[in-house]
Design a protein around this motif. Structure first.
Motif, PDB file in Angstrom:
ATOM      1  N   ALA A  13       0.830  -1.207   0.000  1.00 19.79           N
ATOM      2  CA  ALA A  13       0.000   0.000   0.000  1.00 19.79           C
ATOM      3  C   ALA A  13       0.861   1.252   0.000  1.00 19.79           C
ATOM      4  CB  ALA A  13      -0.940   0.004   1.206  1.00 19.79           C
ATOM      5  N   ALA A  17       1.391   3.878  -3.208  1.00 24.32           N
ATOM      6  CA  ALA A  17       0.972   5.269  -3.032  1.00 24.32           C
ATOM      7  C   ALA A  17       2.138   6.214  -3.308  1.00 24.32           C
ATOM      8  CB  ALA A  17       0.441   5.485  -1.615  1.00 24.32           C
ATOM      9  N   ALA A 137       0.228   3.684   6.074  1.00 25.29           N
ATOM     10  CA  ALA A 137       0.173   2.361   5.460  1.00 25.29           C
ATOM     11  C   ALA A 137       1.036   1.437   6.308  1.00 25.29           C
ATOM     12  CB  ALA A 137       0.675   2.424   4.022  1.00 25.29           C
ATOM     13  N   ALA A 251      -4.418   3.397   4.505  1.00 27.11           N
ATOM     14  CA  ALA A 251      -4.527   2.431   3.410  1.00 27.11           C
ATOM     15  C   ALA A 251      -4.107   1.056   3.904  1.00 27.11           C
ATOM     16  CB  ALA A 251      -3.662   2.862   2.225  1.00 27.11           C
ATOM     17  N   GLY A 252      -4.525   0.028   3.180  1.00 27.84           N
ATOM     18  CA  GLY A 252      -4.135  -1.330   3.521  1.00 27.84           C
ATOM     19  C   GLY A 252      -4.661  -1.776   4.867  1.00 27.84           C
ATOM     20  N   SER A 268      -6.169  -5.724  -1.485  1.00 29.73           N
ATOM     21  CA  SER A 268      -6.764  -4.478  -0.994  1.00 29.73           C
ATOM     22  C   SER A 268      -5.696  -3.448  -0.672  1.00 29.73           C
ATOM     23  CB  SER A 268      -7.640  -4.744   0.232  1.00 29.73           C
ATOM     24  OG  SER A 268      -6.905  -5.343   1.269  1.00 29.73           O
ATOM     25  N   ALA A 269      -4.508  -3.893  -0.277  1.00 26.19           N
ATOM     26  CA  ALA A 269      -3.405  -2.953  -0.053  1.00 26.19           C
ATOM     27  C   ALA A 269      -2.984  -2.302  -1.365  1.00 26.19           C
ATOM     28  CB  ALA A 269      -2.219  -3.676   0.587  1.00 26.19           C
ATOM     29  N   VAL A 270      -2.881  -3.119  -2.405  1.00 23.40           N
ATOM     30  CA  VAL A 270      -2.508  -2.599  -3.726  1.00 23.40           C
ATOM     31  C   VAL A 270      -3.558  -1.617  -4.238  1.00 23.40           C
ATOM     32  CG1 VAL A 270      -2.285  -3.287  -6.149  1.00 23.40           C
ATOM     33  CG2 VAL A 270      -1.058  -4.548  -4.376  1.00 23.40           C
ATOM     34  N   SER A 272      -5.902   0.117  -2.476  1.00 21.37           N
ATOM     35  CA  SER A 272      -6.008   1.331  -1.661  1.00 21.37           C
ATOM     36  C   SER A 272      -4.784   2.221  -1.789  1.00 21.37           C
ATOM     37  CB  SER A 272      -6.247   0.972  -0.188  1.00 21.37           C
ATOM     38  OG  SER A 272      -5.191   0.188   0.332  1.00 21.37           O
ATOM     39  N   GLY A 273      -3.604   1.621  -1.886  1.00 23.18           N
ATOM     40  CA  GLY A 273      -2.403   2.442  -2.062  1.00 23.18           C
ATOM     41  C   GLY A 273      -2.423   3.198  -3.375  1.00 23.18           C
ATOM     42  N   THR A 274      -2.858   2.517  -4.432  1.00 21.87           N
ATOM     43  CA  THR A 274      -2.944   3.171  -5.740  1.00 21.87           C
ATOM     44  C   THR A 274      -3.962   4.309  -5.712  1.00 21.87           C
ATOM     45  OG1 THR A 274      -2.361   1.090  -6.840  1.00 21.87           O
ATOM     46  CG2 THR A 274      -3.400   2.796  -8.182  1.00 21.87           C
TER      47      THR A 274
END
Length: 346
Positions: A13, A17, A137, A251-252, A268-270, A272-274
């Motif tokens: 995440a 980001a 994160a 995030a994450g 979900s980490a990927v 939300s970080g994006t």
């Protein structure tokens, strides 16, 4: 130290980001408490193929591609479900994401804790960070989340060992037992005859793993010390009600985005970080921090429905966990996402 965006935590995440925001021209600081990004591995490492819609997955980061998932019930009943995905080399995956963030222009500091003192984000040693936006994160017990007043409450504990097997496994396995309340055990194949074997539950995972290893076919797990071991807390309470306030975002795992039933958190980490990186870039480029308030709705659109269903199923699962025999088997078939019963109803 000044920057546009300070990211605490260089897991998927945080690194995504940081990369996204830096690629948009922002000055980004990425802080990681571990000396080496991605080590030690505290993850079962299995991800769905859907991950590749959000991030490139180089072959060096993949230990094994998989096509099916085997679910094993207490009476020995087995069911194969089509579930294309990958077992990662998580340390490689995380390191490559952090390197991509640096290549995009982010500054990475490792082996350093970040904390809030006097209302400011500070680095170990006391140096203050003047950031226009701060993204947490930094995992289930996030420092940024505590400062925001938004903290994960529900957890399971996980412990995993990487073991040498006497034969090669080709599909990931999930094992349900009444002795694993609120969780399950897994055998996820890595390279060759190696596999991640672990347990997550509301209880003592090390003891549960020792017991689970004794139930596997005799001679399957080679004797000797594990090649690696690790674990930690997995948040299973669902998305936190507050994931953004003023110039702070989460995030994450820090945002409670781990799947409440499976405990999976990499996808979900990927995601939300994006999304966080994009929204921070949009807000700062427009000179309007109020645009950050759109971030929760973006998360809701991508993840909200699946997380709410999972939370409902988790509550049903916990309420019926004391059932035995056929009743327990039927409970798993209604509440485990590999079975059709999980997807029935509202």
């Amino acid at each position: 130290m000044r920057c546009d965006l300070a990211v605490v935590g260089a897991g998927p995440a945080g690194s995504l980001a940081a990369r996204t925001a830096a690629a948009a021209g922002l000055e980004v600081l990425l802080v990681e408490r571990r000396r080496q990004v991605g080590r030690p591995v505290q993850c079962a490492e299995y991800v769905p193929r859907a991950l590749t819609r959000w991030v490139e997955l180089p072959s060096a980061a993949v230990a094994r591609a998989t096509a099916e998932l085997k679910t094993v019930l207490p009476d020995g009943e087995e069911e194969l479900t089509r579930a294309p995905g990958f077992v990662l080399r998580r340390e490689v995956f995380d390191r490559m994401l952090a390197e991509a963030a640096v290549a995009a222009g982010a500054r990475l500091i490792t082996g350093t804790r970040a904390w809030f003192g006097g209302g400011e984000l500070r680095l170990e040693g006391g140096e203050a960070v003047e950031a226009r936006v701060i993204l947490g994160a930094d995992g289930p017990t996030s420092t940024v989340g505590r400062h925001l007043g938004s903290r994960n409450r529900g957890f399971v504990a996980a412990w995993q060992e990487r073991r040498e097997l006497s034969r090669e496994f080709t599909e990931p396995q999930i094992h349900f037992r009444p002795a694993f309340p609120g969780g399950y055990a897994w055998v996820f194949p890595k390279e060759g005859n190696r596999a991640n074997i672990g347990v997550a539950l509301e209880g003592n995972p090390r003891r549960a793993l020792a017991e689970f290893l004794q139930t596997l076919p005799r001679g399957l797990v080679k004797r000797g010390r594990p090649l690696a071991a690790g674990g930690g807390l997995v948040p299973v309470g669902g998305m936190l009600p507050v994931v953004q306030r003023e110039n702070l975002l989460l995030a994450g795992d820090a945002a409670g985005l781990t799947h409440p039933v499976s405990g999976a958190g990499i996808l979900s980490a990927v995601v939300s970080g994006t999304l966080a990186g994009r929204q921070v870039a949009r807000a700062l480029q427009a000179g309007d921090l109020a645009l950050l308030a759109e971030y929760p709705a973006l998360l809701e659109r991508e993840l909200g429905g699946s997380l709410r269903r999972a939370q409902t199923k988790r509550q049903e699962m916990l309420a019926g966990w004391s059932r035995e025999g056929k009743a327990f088997r039927e409970l798993v078939r209604r509440t485990w996402l590999a079975f059709p019963g999980y997807h029935e109803g509202g």
